[in-house]
Enzyme design. Structure first.
Site, PDB file in Angstrom:
ATOM      1  N   CYS A 119       0.092  -0.225   6.075  1.00 37.29           N
ATOM      2  CA  CYS A 119       1.365  -0.875   5.849  1.00 37.29           C
ATOM      3  C   CYS A 119       2.047  -1.166   7.173  1.00 37.29           C
ATOM      4  CB  CYS A 119       2.266   0.036   4.999  1.00 37.29           C
ATOM      5  SG  CYS A 119       1.497   0.598   3.464  1.00 37.29           S
TER       6      CYS A 119
ATOM      7  N   ASP B 297      -1.741   9.006  -1.464  1.00 39.02           N
ATOM      8  CA  ASP B 297      -1.785   9.955  -0.348  1.00 39.02           C
ATOM      9  C   ASP B 297      -0.425  10.062   0.324  1.00 39.02           C
ATOM     10  OD1 ASP B 297      -2.012   7.336   0.615  1.00 39.02           O
ATOM     11  OD2 ASP B 297      -3.185   7.920   2.358  1.00 39.02           O
TER      12      ASP B 297
END
Length: 641
Positions: A2, A99
Site C-alpha cells: 500500500c 496481516d
C-alpha cells in the site's frame, strides 16, 4: 502492499495528510482511508491507500483502529499465520483475516519487541491514543521505503519522497552531496536523501515521537551483527540447507488472496523461484522480456527468451512475453518522476513495463529473484575482485603492457559493441587497487579524480565525504572472509539503495506488489553461514545456490552464462537519445547551474561516440539526473508526466 502517509503535530495537518495520501494513489487504487486524533498540543493525521492482497473485505481496511491503537501499514507479513495462532492462544480475538490486524495485536502485546519477530517486508506508523505517541518502523532489510521530514516539533512521513515534496510548497532544498553520491553510484544510498530536510528511516529501525516533542530512536536488527553471528555458526560446523531455506521462503511468499505471478528472465534466480512456485501453484503465470533484435545485436545481449521458454514448458508455467521497444524519450521523464530520486538503472523501465502488463492481465502480486546475487556472490564484480587478487601477483611490467594494449581497443564500432573489451577495460580500472577501493571501483561510475573533474569544484568536499562513507560502511564488519565482506557491503548498500528502491517504486507505479523471497531474514542468515569458497567455486559464482537449484532445474539453466536484467543502453544512446544527450551537455540545467562541467561531459560524449570507451551508463544517469533536477528546481508542482 500500500501507500502510507501522515502528519504529527504539523500545521494544517489534516489538509497536508490528505494531499500526501492522494499523491500515493497509484500505490493503492483499491481504497483510501483517513484518521485524525489530538496529540499533545497538536493533532495526528494518518492516511492510507490500499492495494488489497490479503483479506479483501472491509475488515482489512486502513488506517485500522482497535482499542486505542491505530495502524497505517505497507507490506506483507509472511509469518502472520504463526503469529496469529500464538496471539489467539493468548486470548486475542480477531475480526478478520488480514496481516494488518496481526501486526496491530502483536504491537499491543509486545511493543517494539514484536519487530524482530516479524518476517516480511513492511513500513508502518502506529499511534497510541492513550499516550499520544506515534512510532514509525521499517523492515530488517529495507524492502519497503519510508521517508520522513521534521520541522520544529512536527513531522510528516510517506511511502514516497514525491509526496513530501508535494506538500512542502517547493521549500525542500536539493542535497548536492546526495547528487554527488548518485553520480558515483547511479543511485542515492539509503543513508542519504536527495532533499536536505528529508530522511529515510534506516532498515531494521524504529523512531518514536512523543507529544512533548521528545524523539527516541531504536535499532532492532543489524545486518552487520547477523553476518558476524552467521560466520561464527559456520566456524562451529553449521552447514545450512540452502535448498530447504529458499523453498520455504518461496512458499511463504505465495501467501495471497489474489493471483500471484513471477518474473522469469531465464536466469538461475528467477527460474529457481518460478519452478518452486509452480510446485505450489500449478499453471502459475510468469512474465519475461525481450528486446528489438537490432538493439540486442548491438548490445551483444544473450538470448534469455529461449531459456525462459524452456523453464515455462518444463514446469507448466503460463509464460507471457513482452518486447521492450519503448519510446524512451517519453518514458524517461515518467520514470524519473516515479523513482523519486535520481536512479540511473534502466532496469527500472523493464520492471515498470512488466508490472504494467501483469496488472492489465489482473495480476497484483509478482515474485522476483532480486537479492540472490548480493547474498550468494553472483555478480561479475565478485568474481572479478577475486581474480584481481591473483592478477596482482603478475609481474608489474606485464600488467602495464596488457593495460596499454587493452586501452587502445575499441568498445564498439558503428554496427556493434564488444562486451569482452568493455569487461576487460572495466577489470583493469580496479585490478591493481586495495580491497575496498577496488570493490567500490568495480561497480561505481567514476574513480575519485574523474568525479572531481566532473563536478563543481565547490563539491570537492562532498566527493571526499561520499568516498569515505563507502569505505566506512564496507570496512565496518567482523568478517574474515573476502567474498562475504563483498556480499555484506552489497546487502547494506547496493541492495536497499538501488535494487529494492527501484523495484518498489517502479512496480508500485503500476499498482503492483513485488515480493522478493531471497531478501528474507532466514535466507540472509543462511547465506552468511555459507563460506565464501562455497559461494564462488572456480569461476562459478552462486555455486551453493546452483547446487540447491540443480535438484529442480535442468543443468543447462543452472550453469548457463549469467544474463543481465538491463536494457540495450548503447543502442538507445546511439540512436533514440543522442539528440537529448547533446542538448543536456550544451544547454542542460546541470551544466548551466555549474553543478556539472561541460568540458568533462563533452569529453565523455566524444569518447563514447568514437567507441573508445563505454560511457552509455554514465550518460543515461546524467539524463535521469537532469530530468530529476529540472522537476525539483521547478518547485512543488511535480505531477506524473
Amino acid at each position: 502492499m500500500c501507500g502510507i502517509a501522515g502528519t504529527y503535530r504539523w500545521p494544517d495537518g489534516k489538509a497536508v495528510a490528505d494531499r500526501l495520501t492522494e499523491t500515493l494513489a497509484h500505490r493503492g487504487p483499491d481504497g483510501a482511508g483517513r484518521y485524525s486524533h489530538p496529540a499533545g498540543d497538536g493533532e495526528v493525521h494518518l492516511g492510507h491507500r490500499r492495494l488489497a492482497i490479503i483479506d479483501l473485505s472491509d475488515t482489512g481496511a486502513q488506517p485500522m483502529v482497535s482499542d486505542g491503537l491505530v495502524l497505517t501499514y505497507n507490506g506483507e507479513l509472511y509469518n502472520a499465520p504463526e503469529l496469529r495462532a500464538e496471539l489467539a492462544a493468548a486470548g486475542v480475538r480477531f475480526r478478520g483475516t488480514s496481516d494488518t490486524e496481526v501486526l496491530l495485536e502483536a504491537w499491543r502485546r509486545w511493543g517494539t519487541d514484536c519487530l524482530p519477530r516479524l518476517r516480511g517486508m513492511f513500513a508502518f506508523g502506529i499511534f497510541d491514543e492513550r499516550t499520544g505517541e506515534l512510532v514509525l518502523a521499517r523492515d530488517q532489510l529495507g524492502v519497503k521505503p519510508l521517508f520522513l521530514l521534521r520541522r520544529g516539533g512536527g513531522l510528516v512521513f510517506a511511502s514516497e519522497l514525491k509526496a513530501l515534496a508535494a506538500v512542502t510548497g517547493g521549500s525542500l532544498e536539493v542535497d548536492h552531496a546526495a547528487l554527488v553520491a548518485s553520480l558515483l553510484y547511479y543511485w542515492v544510498p539509503d543513508s542519504r536523501c536527495a532533499f536536505r530536510e528529508a530522511e529515510k528511516l534506516p532498515p531494521g529501525s524504529w523512531v518514536r515521537f512523543r507529544p512533548d516533542g521528545r524523539v527516541e530512536r531504536g535499532r532492532y536488527w543489524n545486518l552487520r551483527d547477523v553476518a558476524a553471528e552467521a560466520q561464527e555458526r559456520a566456524r562451529a560446523g553449521e552447514r545450512p540447507d540452502v535448498a530447504a531455506v529458499v523453498e520455504e521462503s518461496t512458499r511463504r511468499h505465495l501467501l495471497s488472496d489474489v493471483p500471484v505471478a513471477t518474473f522469469l528472465s531465464g536466469g538461475l534466480d528467477s527460474s529457481y523461484l518460478t519452478a518452486l512456485a509452480a510446485r505450489d501453484r500449478p499453471g502459475i503465470s510468469a512474465y519475461t522480456i525481450g528486446f528489438r533484435a537490432e538493439d540486442a545485436r548491438f548490445e551483444a545481449m544473450p538470448d534469455d527468451l529461449r531459456y525462459a521458454r524452456q523453464v515455462a514448458e518444463r514446469f507448466g508455467v503460463d509464460l507471457h512475453e513482452i518486447e521492450i521497444a519503448p519510446n524512451v524519450l517519453d518514458l524517461l521523464p515518467r520514470m524519473t518522476y516515479h523513482l523519486d530520486e535520481p536512479i540511473g538503472d534502466p532496469a527500472a523501465i523493464n520492471t515498470f513495463l512488466i508490472c504494467s502488463a501483469a496488472r492489465e492481465a489482473g495480476v497484483k502480486v509478482m515474485l522476483s529473484g532480486m537479492g540472490a546475487d548480493e547474498l550468494f556472490a553472483g555478480y561479475r564484480k565478485h568474481l572479478a575482485n577475486l581474480i584481481a587478487l591473483r592478477y596482482q601477483r603478475v609481474p608489474r611490467p606485464l600488467r602495464r603492457g596488457l593495460s596499454r594494449v587493452v586501452d587502445r581497443l575499441p568498445v564498439a564500432t558503428a554496427r556493434r559493441g564488444y562486451r569482452s573489451v568493455r569487461f576487460a577495460k572495466r577489470f583493469l580500472s580496479f585490478a591493481d587497487l586495495p580491497e575496498e577501493t577496488a570493490f567500490r571501483r568495480s561497480y561505481t561510475m567514476y574513480d575519485r579524480d574523474e568525479l572531481l573533474a566532473l563536478v563543481d569544484p565547490d563539491l570537492a568536499e562532498a566527493v571526499e565525504d561520499v568516498l569515505t562513507e563507502h569505505a566506512d560502511v564496507y570496512q565496518d564488519n567482523g568478517l574474515d572472509d573476502f567474498v562475504n565482506r563483498m556480499c555484506l557491503g552489497d546487502a547494506r548498500m547496493f541492495l536497499p539503495g538501488l535494487n529494492l528502491a527501484y523495484t518498489d517504486r517502479s512496480s508500485m507505479a503500476a499498482s503492483t506488489e513485488v515480493r522478493v523471497p531471497y531478501v528474507d531474514v532466514e535466507v540472509v542468515k543462511a547465506a552468511f553461514t555459507v563460506p565464501g569458497d562455497r559461494k564462488i567455486v572456480g569461476r562459478q559464482g552462486k555455486a551453493v545456490l546452483k547446487e540447491a537449484a540443480a535438484s529442480v532445474l535442468p543443468r543447462e539453466i543452472v550453469y548457463r552464462p549469467k544474463g543481465l536484467f538491463s536494457a540495450p543502453l548503447r543502442a538507445w544512446m546511439s540512436r533514440d537519445l543522442a539528440p537529448l544527450v547533446r542538448e543536456v551537455v550544451h544547454d542542460g540545467v546541470l551544466v548551466g547551474s555549474g553543478l556539472l562541467r561541460r568540458d568533462a561531459l563533452s569529453r565523455m560524449v566524444a569518447e563514447d561516440a568514437a567507441g573508445q570507451r563505454d560511457f552509455s551508463k554514465h550518460l543515461w544517469h546524467v539524463l535521469t539526473l537532469e530530468y530529476w533536477y529540472r522537476a525539483s528546481a521547478s518547485g512543488s508542482g511535480r505531477h506524473a508526466p
